[in-house]
Design a protein around this motif. Structure first.
Motif, PDB file in Angstrom:
ATOM      1  N   TRP A   1      51.947  31.164  37.525  1.00 39.23           N
ATOM      2  CA  TRP A   1      50.843  31.366  38.450  1.00 39.23           C
ATOM      3  C   TRP A   1      49.683  30.460  38.083  1.00 39.23           C
ATOM      4  CZ3 TRP A   1      49.880  37.345  39.325  1.00 39.23           C
ATOM      5  CH2 TRP A   1      50.991  37.896  39.970  1.00 39.23           C
ATOM      6  N   CYS A   2      49.030  29.963  39.118  1.00 39.88           N
ATOM      7  CA  CYS A   2      47.776  29.222  38.953  1.00 39.88           C
ATOM      8  C   CYS A   2      46.681  30.090  39.567  1.00 39.88           C
ATOM      9  CB  CYS A   2      47.843  27.869  39.652  1.00 39.88           C
ATOM     10  SG  CYS A   2      46.282  26.955  39.562  1.00 39.88           S
ATOM     11  N   LEU A   3      45.696  30.458  38.762  1.00 39.25           N
ATOM     12  CA  LEU A   3      44.583  31.273  39.213  1.00 39.25           C
ATOM     13  C   LEU A   3      43.330  30.414  39.215  1.00 39.25           C
ATOM     14  CD1 LEU A   3      46.554  33.047  37.203  1.00 39.25           C
ATOM     15  CD2 LEU A   3      44.991  34.858  37.828  1.00 39.25           C
ATOM     16  N   LEU A   4      42.651  30.344  40.337  1.00 38.77           N
ATOM     17  CA  LEU A   4      41.383  29.627  40.442  1.00 38.77           C
ATOM     18  C   LEU A   4      40.282  30.668  40.555  1.00 38.77           C
ATOM     19  CD1 LEU A   4      42.393  26.722  42.839  1.00 38.77           C
ATOM     20  CD2 LEU A   4      42.089  26.642  40.358  1.00 38.77           C
ATOM     21  N   VAL A   5      39.441  30.723  39.526  1.00 39.86           N
ATOM     22  CA  VAL A   5      38.434  31.768  39.411  1.00 39.86           C
ATOM     23  C   VAL A   5      37.067  31.196  39.778  1.00 39.86           C
ATOM     24  CG1 VAL A   5      37.471  33.527  37.885  1.00 39.86           C
ATOM     25  CG2 VAL A   5      39.814  32.708  37.516  1.00 39.86           C
ATOM     26  N   SER A   6      36.435  31.806  40.781  1.00 36.69           N
ATOM     27  CA  SER A   6      35.126  31.359  41.261  1.00 36.69           C
ATOM     28  C   SER A   6      34.058  32.376  40.885  1.00 36.69           C
ATOM     29  CB  SER A   6      35.140  31.208  42.782  1.00 36.69           C
ATOM     30  OG  SER A   6      36.099  30.271  43.181  1.00 36.69           O
ATOM     31  N   GLY A   7      32.829  31.878  40.767  1.00 38.84           N
ATOM     32  CA  GLY A   7      31.686  32.724  40.429  1.00 38.84           C
ATOM     33  C   GLY A   7      30.960  32.139  39.237  1.00 38.84           C
ATOM     34  N   HIS A   8      30.226  32.986  38.538  1.00 41.68           N
ATOM     35  CA  HIS A   8      29.546  32.550  37.314  1.00 41.68           C
ATOM     36  C   HIS A   8      30.536  32.739  36.172  1.00 41.68           C
ATOM     37  CE1 HIS A   8      26.393  31.646  34.509  1.00 41.68           C
ATOM     38  NE2 HIS A   8      26.538  32.817  33.898  1.00 41.68           N
ATOM     39  N   VAL A   9      31.379  31.706  35.961  1.00 42.92           N
ATOM     40  CA  VAL A   9      32.494  31.839  35.019  1.00 42.92           C
ATOM     41  C   VAL A   9      32.535  30.733  33.962  1.00 42.92           C
ATOM     42  CG1 VAL A   9      33.957  33.200  36.548  1.00 42.92           C
ATOM     43  CG2 VAL A   9      34.053  30.718  36.685  1.00 42.92           C
TER      44      VAL A   9
END
Length: 92
Positions: free
Chosen positions: A6-14
């Motif tokens: 799996w490829c997870l793209l995490v958005s936000g203040h990360v």
């Protein structure tokens, strides 16, 4: 047991909140291999290989991340497992 990737793209203040290091610790606990890295647009990319159950547990963790993070979204895409990872690393 079938291995998935799996490829997870995490958005936000990360970025700048120990997101990659915390993700690495959680992935190691789950027995996953892969990496986490910062992207130029402010997101964090997590690529992990393991069983679907363990990947789902990592995704659930990524939805919140470490205490200082503020996650807006986690987009998941399934990829063809390539193998070749030794452990779970932090890149760039």
């Amino acid at each position: 047991m079938e291995i998935k990737r799996w490829c997870l793209l995490v958005s936000g203040h990360v970025q700048g909140v120990y997101y990659r290091a915390s993700t690495q610790a959680r992935a190691v606990e789950l027995g996953l291999t892969g990496y986490a890295r910062n992207l130029p647009d402010g997101r964090v990319e997590v690529v992990a290989e393991g069983t679907e159950d363990k990947l789902a547990q990592l995704k659930t963790w990524c939805d919140d991340g470490p205490p200082a993070a503020n996650v807006d979204s986690v987009n998941v895409s399934e990829q063809t497992p390539a193998g070749g990872f030794t452990g779970f690393s932090i890149r760039g």
